[in-house]
Design a protein around this motif. Structure first.
Motif: not given
Length: 325
Positions: A100-102, A106-107
């Motif tokens: 996922s994008d997260v 992000d991470w």
């Protein structure tokens, strides 16, 4: 009544101690399940955890992943799988996906654009590396030059996590198995048909199909709440939202896509939605639900058992489902 083969996937429930994953692993092995899926989320490194799991279990085979191809390259994946296999003596498979994008953006701060291309190219390069070949692959996104395993080649089964058309095609053309996450039997049937068509057009043996399914036998309120929380992030997601709408939850999906606070969205998720994408209920309900997945073309159900104070590690649920098998 035919039901799929059953395996176990570690849940990594956010409201439970991370080390409870080892409890679930030990229970799955003791009950005689043949395979344990070891994913990677916010706690343990998957290769490190797999090595530790082998120390607390006796014989269960291990599948590591899905690992995000925009974060881990084929060389590090192949080396990690060979490391676990060599250090533990276990059969070790690997699963890859786009995540996922997260997680990716992000991470890890990585670029998730062209994730479908990265998945396809990673599958090709990874197959060569896992089989011990000296590999040079120059793709549009993925590149590796001149590496081959110094450890014995694990010749691992390769699984591709799929949902959208590109990933389904990659699974059909390059995987030994396709895995579907948080899926209704109706949606699973459509994806299985698409994958089979792709494989047949390529004159390739049709990969097996697994589905990750949350599970709770005779669930307590705590178990239902735990599964409801796990669904929140999926309701507005492309593809998943349409699946939930098709299952009769159009109003909920519409609300989710207004981007409410997660607390407010959680309050609107009914128990019926949990049942639509899981094995939740009494023994008869579970057997009937498993038969629906089998009829959809799913060969294997990997159960993510709810883990709550009245059933730590999901032992009661895993024991009940083992009895069904």
């Amino acid at each position: 009544m035919t039901i799929p083969r059953l395996s176990v996937s570690l849940g990594y429930w956010q409201d439970r101690p991370p080390e409870e994953a080892l409890v679930t692993a030990e229970v799955a092995d003791r009950l005689g399940y043949g395979e344990l899926w070891i994913g990677e989320m916010a706690t343990y490194d998957a290769f490190a955890l797999a090595t530790r799991v082998a120390e607390v279990t006796g014989q269960i085979s291990l599948t590591i992943g899905p690992l995000p191809v925009s974060v881990r390259d084929p060389m590090t994946i192949a080396r990690g799988v060979a490391s676990v296999a060599g250090l533990t003596g276990r059969a070790v498979g690997v699963a890859v996906g786009t995540s996922s994008d997260v997680v990716v953006a992000d991470w890890h701060g990585r670029d998730r654009r062209r994730a479908g291309t990265a998945l396809r190219e990673s599958a090709v390069a990874l197959r060569q590396l896992l089989d011990g070949h000296k590999t040079t692959f120059e793709g549009e996104v993925v590149r590796t030059r001149g590496y081959h395993l110094r450890l014995p080649a694990p010749e691992s089964e390769l699984t591709v996590a799929a949902f959208g058309p590109s990933a389904v095609r990659t699974a059909a053309l390059h995987a030994d198995r396709m895995v579907l996450n948080l899926i209704t039997p109706r949606s699973a049937a459509a994806l299985v048909d698409r994958m089979r068509d792709e494989a047949k057009r390529a004159d390739r043996a049709v990969p097996r199909v697994a589905a990750w399914v949350t599970a709770a036998v005779d669930p307590s309120d705590a178990a239902i709440e735990q599964i409801r929380r796990a669904v929140v992030a999926y309701l507005a997601a492309p593809g998943y939202g349409e699946m939930f709408a098709e299952a009769g939850f159009e109003d909920l999906v519409r609300f989710a896509r207004t981007r409410p606070h997660p607390r407010d969205l959680l309050a609107e998720i009914p128990r019926e939605l949990v049942a639509a994408i899981g094995l939740v209920g009494d023994h008869a309900t579970m057997r009937s639900r498993l038969a629906e997945y089998a009829a959809a073309g799913v060969d294997e159900v990997a159960m993510v058992a709810a883990s709550v104070p009245d059933d730590p590690g999901g032992e009661r649920t895993l024991a009940a489902l083992r009895a069904l098998a």
